[in-house]
Structure formats: C-alpha cells, structure tokens
Design an enzyme around this catalytic site. Sequence first.
Site, PDB file in Angstrom:
ATOM      1  N   CYS A 262       1.047  -1.316   0.057  1.00 43.28           N
ATOM      2  CA  CYS A 262      -0.139  -0.221   0.385  1.00 43.28           C
ATOM      3  C   CYS A 262       1.082   1.099   0.330  1.00 43.28           C
ATOM      4  O   CYS A 262       1.695   1.167   0.619  1.00 43.28           O
ATOM      5  CB  CYS A 262      -0.283  -0.005   1.632  1.00 43.28           C
ATOM      6  N   GLY A 263       1.043   2.442  -0.191  1.00 41.74           N
ATOM      7  CA  GLY A 263       1.254   3.744  -0.727  1.00 41.74           C
ATOM      8  C   GLY A 263       1.397   4.544   1.387  1.00 41.74           C
ATOM      9  O   GLY A 263       1.930   4.998   1.297  1.00 41.74           O
TER      10      GLY A 263
END
Length: 161
Positions: free
Chosen positions: A35-36
Amino acid sequence: MTVYSYSAKTIQGEEISLEKFSGKVLLIVNTASKCGFTPQYKELQQLYDEYYERGFEVLGFPCNQFGGQEPGTEEDIAEFCEMNYGVTFPMFAKVDVNGENAHPLFKYLKKEAKGVLSSETIKWNFTKFLVDRNGKVVKRFASNVSPMKIKEDIEKLLGAN
C-alpha cells in the site's frame, strides 16, 4: 464491552485474548504490505519502541480488502514486516475489517469510533484506533494521518499512569 472482550489469532496462528493487553494504551491498525501507506510501519515501530516501557502497544491486523494490497500468507507478511521495517510489535492473522465477515473486534472499533460523516466503514489500509488503558476506544485516525501525529494523544493517555 471493551476491546478486552475479544480474541484474535496472532500471525503465528495462536488464538489470544486481548485481555492480555489489559491496562495498556493500544493503537490498533489495519495494515497492508503493498500500500502507499505501508511506510507507516516504520513510524508505528518507532512509537512502539518509544512508548512500550510506559505501557503502550501497537497491534497490527493485516487486511486484503483494499485493492488486494495484502495478498501474502501470514508467513509472508511477518517476514516482510520484519525484513523491511524491523517490526517487533504484535501482528495478527489477516482479517476482514468491513462486511459481514469483518472480525468482531473491528465491528466493535468502528461502532465506538466512527469515521467521516459518522460512517462506520473503514475506508482504506492503516486506519488507526487509539484505545485507553481501560480498553475503551478513544479516537479514530484516517489512513493518511502519520503515526507520529498521534504522539500527543498517546502521551495524554500514558500520562494517566
């Protein structure tokens, strides 16, 4: 009801009662490896290292419900967290946080601390729930809130020592 009313499976597969964390300030987070926001693991670990001795725990709950960003096995997740971020705080088995199969703990957390516009739905990975020493949910933080921005809230709860 408090968070201590629930149990969960650790990432190693052992079912434990959250009663084990009774009397501690908790930051419960739904996590993901791809995930970012994944770099937040670093700050979560820093908070854990800084406040553990004062009665603070971070509890990580991997979740694959947002963009399939946690596709690995529990073993893959544990290895990723340790290798990339030196995670030593407790990690749990993968859970759902939304929907009818949501883990009961997350159903409780969402009911106690609603999100934007009083929504109970968790919008994305790295939503954080701050819990006081009595097992009561104090505050919810969105994914984009840096763990370091929560320090003041943690210190207030730890100060009531």
